[in-house]
Design a protein around this motif. Sequence first.
Motif, PDB file in Angstrom:
ATOM      1  N   GLU A  69      14.123   4.988 -11.754  1.00  0.00           N
ATOM      2  CA  GLU A  69      14.677   5.571 -10.860  1.00  0.00           C
ATOM      3  C   GLU A  69      14.484   6.965  -9.978  1.00  0.00           C
ATOM      4  OE1 GLU A  69      19.644   6.864 -10.712  1.00  0.00           O
ATOM      5  OE2 GLU A  69      19.130   5.403 -12.161  1.00  0.00           O
ATOM      6  N   GLU A  70      14.161   7.464 -10.671  1.00  0.00           N
ATOM      7  CA  GLU A  70      13.363   8.794 -10.016  1.00  0.00           C
ATOM      8  C   GLU A  70      12.382   8.532  -9.040  1.00  0.00           C
ATOM      9  OE1 GLU A  70      13.210  13.284 -11.196  1.00  0.00           O
ATOM     10  OE2 GLU A  70      14.084  11.771 -12.528  1.00  0.00           O
ATOM     11  N   LEU A  71      11.673   7.864  -9.654  1.00  0.00           N
ATOM     12  CA  LEU A  71       9.713   7.691  -9.146  1.00  0.00           C
ATOM     13  C   LEU A  71       9.682   6.680  -7.848  1.00  0.00           C
ATOM     14  CD1 LEU A  71       7.647   8.612 -12.733  1.00  0.00           C
ATOM     15  CD2 LEU A  71       7.735   9.793  -9.877  1.00  0.00           C
ATOM     16  N   ALA A  72      10.919   5.137  -8.894  1.00  0.00           N
ATOM     17  CA  ALA A  72      10.257   3.909  -7.950  1.00  0.00           C
ATOM     18  C   ALA A  72      10.733   4.007  -6.243  1.00  0.00           C
ATOM     19  CB  ALA A  72      10.623   2.524  -8.490  1.00  0.00           C
ATOM     20  N   THR A  73       9.610   3.444  -5.772  1.00  0.00           N
ATOM     21  CA  THR A  73       9.833   2.932  -4.020  1.00  0.00           C
ATOM     22  C   THR A  73       9.879   1.099  -4.352  1.00  0.00           C
ATOM     23  OG1 THR A  73       7.576   2.659  -4.126  1.00  0.00           O
ATOM     24  CG2 THR A  73       8.487   4.435  -3.208  1.00  0.00           C
ATOM     25  N   GLN A  74       9.508   1.071  -5.620  1.00  0.00           N
ATOM     26  CA  GLN A  74       9.364  -0.705  -5.212  1.00  0.00           C
ATOM     27  C   GLN A  74      10.124  -0.891  -7.134  1.00  0.00           C
ATOM     28  OE1 GLN A  74       5.980  -2.512  -6.038  1.00  0.00           O
ATOM     29  NE2 GLN A  74       6.486  -4.738  -4.674  1.00  0.00           N
ATOM     30  N   LEU A  75      10.914  -1.738  -7.330  1.00  0.00           N
ATOM     31  CA  LEU A  75      10.456  -2.260  -9.481  1.00  0.00           C
ATOM     32  C   LEU A  75      10.215  -3.183  -9.452  1.00  0.00           C
ATOM     33  CD1 LEU A  75      14.391  -0.989 -10.333  1.00  0.00           C
ATOM     34  CD2 LEU A  75      12.368  -0.555 -11.093  1.00  0.00           C
ATOM     35  N   ALA A 107       0.901  -1.527   0.158  1.00  0.00           N
ATOM     36  CA  ALA A 107      -0.172  -0.152   0.158  1.00  0.00           C
ATOM     37  C   ALA A 107       0.898   1.343  -0.136  1.00  0.00           C
ATOM     38  CB  ALA A 107      -0.960   0.301   0.807  1.00  0.00           C
ATOM     39  N   GLY A 108       0.882   1.923  -0.567  1.00  0.00           N
ATOM     40  CA  GLY A 108       1.058   3.338  -0.613  1.00  0.00           C
ATOM     41  C   GLY A 108       2.567   3.587  -1.674  1.00  0.00           C
ATOM     42  N   ALA A 109       3.077   2.260  -2.161  1.00  0.00           N
ATOM     43  CA  ALA A 109       4.172   2.161  -3.083  1.00  0.00           C
ATOM     44  C   ALA A 109       4.268   2.957  -4.141  1.00  0.00           C
ATOM     45  CB  ALA A 109       4.354  -0.006  -2.874  1.00  0.00           C
ATOM     46  N   TYR A 110       5.075   3.313  -4.828  1.00  0.00           N
ATOM     47  CA  TYR A 110       5.033   3.313  -6.206  1.00  0.00           C
ATOM     48  C   TYR A 110       6.169   2.643  -7.167  1.00  0.00           C
ATOM     49  CZ  TYR A 110       5.148   6.858  -9.944  1.00  0.00           C
ATOM     50  OH  TYR A 110       4.595   7.026 -11.661  1.00  0.00           O
ATOM     51  N   ALA A 111       5.317   1.899  -7.446  1.00  0.00           N
ATOM     52  CA  ALA A 111       6.270   0.377  -8.037  1.00  0.00           C
ATOM     53  C   ALA A 111       6.241   0.867 -10.263  1.00  0.00           C
ATOM     54  CB  ALA A 111       5.170  -0.893  -8.166  1.00  0.00           C
ATOM     55  N   VAL A 112       6.916   0.607 -10.245  1.00  0.00           N
ATOM     56  CA  VAL A 112       7.773   0.915 -11.558  1.00  0.00           C
ATOM     57  C   VAL A 112       7.870  -1.015 -12.188  1.00  0.00           C
ATOM     58  CG1 VAL A 112       8.773   1.935 -13.177  1.00  0.00           C
ATOM     59  CG2 VAL A 112       8.454   3.289 -11.567  1.00  0.00           C
ATOM     60  N   LEU A 113       7.090  -0.744 -13.494  1.00  0.00           N
ATOM     61  CA  LEU A 113       6.675  -1.712 -14.185  1.00  0.00           C
ATOM     62  C   LEU A 113       7.809  -1.830 -15.544  1.00  0.00           C
ATOM     63  CD1 LEU A 113       6.278  -4.820 -14.982  1.00  0.00           C
ATOM     64  CD2 LEU A 113       3.847  -4.080 -15.357  1.00  0.00           C
ATOM     65  N   MET A 114       8.786  -2.611 -15.382  1.00  0.00           N
ATOM     66  CA  MET A 114       9.397  -2.793 -16.583  1.00  0.00           C
ATOM     67  C   MET A 114       9.756  -3.830 -17.805  1.00  0.00           C
ATOM     68  SD  MET A 114      12.811  -0.112 -15.165  1.00  0.00           S
ATOM     69  CE  MET A 114      13.235   0.175 -17.685  1.00  0.00           C
ATOM     70  N   GLY A 115      10.218  -3.793 -18.487  1.00  0.00           N
ATOM     71  CA  GLY A 115      10.008  -4.794 -19.895  1.00  0.00           C
ATOM     72  C   GLY A 115      10.799  -4.898 -20.816  1.00  0.00           C
ATOM     73  N   PRO A 116      10.540  -5.746 -21.635  1.00  0.00           N
ATOM     74  CA  PRO A 116      11.261  -5.516 -23.088  1.00  0.00           C
ATOM     75  C   PRO A 116       9.106  -5.039 -24.160  1.00  0.00           C
ATOM     76  CG  PRO A 116      11.638  -7.579 -22.546  1.00  0.00           C
ATOM     77  CD  PRO A 116      11.244  -6.938 -21.641  1.00  0.00           C
ATOM     78  N   THR A 117       9.817  -4.053 -24.748  1.00  0.00           N
ATOM     79  CA  THR A 117       8.616  -4.635 -26.076  1.00  0.00           C
ATOM     80  C   THR A 117       7.026  -5.442 -26.405  1.00  0.00           C
ATOM     81  OG1 THR A 117       9.807  -2.238 -26.877  1.00  0.00           O
ATOM     82  CG2 THR A 117       7.918  -3.051 -28.014  1.00  0.00           C
ATOM     83  N   GLY A 118       6.370  -5.594 -26.058  1.00  0.00           N
ATOM     84  CA  GLY A 118       5.542  -7.008 -26.039  1.00  0.00           C
ATOM     85  C   GLY A 118       5.496  -8.117 -25.142  1.00  0.00           C
ATOM     86  N   CYS A 119       6.444  -7.602 -23.821  1.00  0.00           N
ATOM     87  CA  CYS A 119       6.561  -8.738 -23.287  1.00  0.00           C
ATOM     88  C   CYS A 119       5.054  -8.438 -22.459  1.00  0.00           C
ATOM     89  CB  CYS A 119       7.435  -8.822 -21.746  1.00  0.00           C
ATOM     90  SG  CYS A 119       6.905  -7.196 -20.909  1.00  0.00           S
TER      91      CYS A 119
END
Lengths: 265, 220
Positions: free
Chosen positions: B196-202, B26-38
Amino acid sequence: MRQPADKRDRGFLAFLALFAGLYVALILGMLVADATYTTPRDLLNALESEEIRYAAKLSLTSSTITALLSVWFAVPIGYLLSRTEFTGKSFVDGVLDIPIVLPPMVIGLSLLILFQSPLGEAIESQVPVTYRVPSVILAQFAVSCAFAVRTMRVTFDQLPVRPEQVALTLGASRAQAFWRVTLPQAGGGALSAGLLAWARALGEFGPILVFSGATRMKTEVLPSTVWLELSTGNLEAAVAVSLLMVLAAITVLVTARALGVRRGW
Amino acid sequence: MVICFDSVALNQGDFHLSNVSFEVPAGAYAVLMGPTGCGKTTVLELLCGLRAPLIGKIHLDGADVTKLSPAARGVGYVPQDGALFPKLTVGEQIGFALRVRRAPEAEVVARVAELGELLGVGHLLGRSPHGLSGGERQRVALGRALAFRPKVLCLDEPLGALDEDMHGEMCALLKSIHAESGVTALHVTHSANEAEELATQLLRFESGSIRTSTPRENER
């Protein structure tokens, strides 16, 4: 040695223009032939005839009612086909094309037989249809609506689905998303569908002849007039009435387009 | 609000997603990354309720929302390029969520004005979205999603189409909105800088599954 690209492109563009020019010339040629065959006197004579005035009035009102009814049906049908998957969808899709491919006379005959069935007779006992004005509208609607449905289907297919999905996440029901987000974007398509339906209805002849007859001052529409006048050898009147239809069609097309442009469609 | 995906799988034509599990506190800023089309956008769509998983469960604060309609989930969604409503003015877009909830008009007007000011689009409220810049569109889409005070916010590459100046500005804005509202955010991006700038969780898509890490772990 190869020619420079712009020279080759000019050849290609000339090729495109040749075919466009030929077809446009054919259309304009027909209109010019009508216009030069008839005189303002013929047009006035036609307008002075009470029967022709009645036919013109019936043509314009029935086509307008048909166009409105067609859009009224085409919007939900087009949306259903564009945005939902259901069992039997391809069957429904195919059925909706039948009026487009069926010979017009067959449509008229089918309507006539349908209204002699028990169901048709039950309807006739409440509202007389066959050989009366409602049959004119029904005959026009049976064909015109199919064209309106195709136009609305393409319209909804071309509208991105994302804004509608966002509306759902914002708390809208599917109906709210449709009314508030999607339908306002479909105004131009609905106008085109209505115009197409109106033009089809105005020109409708075969089904009306079979299902409604061509009784003067009763079920005679302008295409029936052309046919009646031609069959009595009155070519001038037939051409004058044809020209009236051309003028009516152009007026409605231009007015509706101007309205559409003003509203940003 | 805790977001939890439990062994979620999806089959959509040629596209398959299998065994997607992760949890965002709760309250985290999660950033989801990965290759295009994944399938990053698909994860957001699953969370918003725009797609239904074949198997698996999605929970929000422990409640199973897998079968809930998008409207019932209360998840704010900012899609790629905004997907603004073309025929509604900026003000009407921002007020949309409250109006469909039949909030009193005074409340709608006040919230629209408040968000307009917060997001720097107050001067655009009467305009149609046509002709807005990329940055303005994103702000309006963000305002539209925030209007009903969602507990979860999904952002699909919200900074993708912005120039560098605007990028920094939007990053700062997202940070401050997150800090003030306490919303749990799930933000999809390609940009490691943004993460890097926003995430509290990757969260990172790796060979079909999602690996979770904290930014610090990531740096090591």
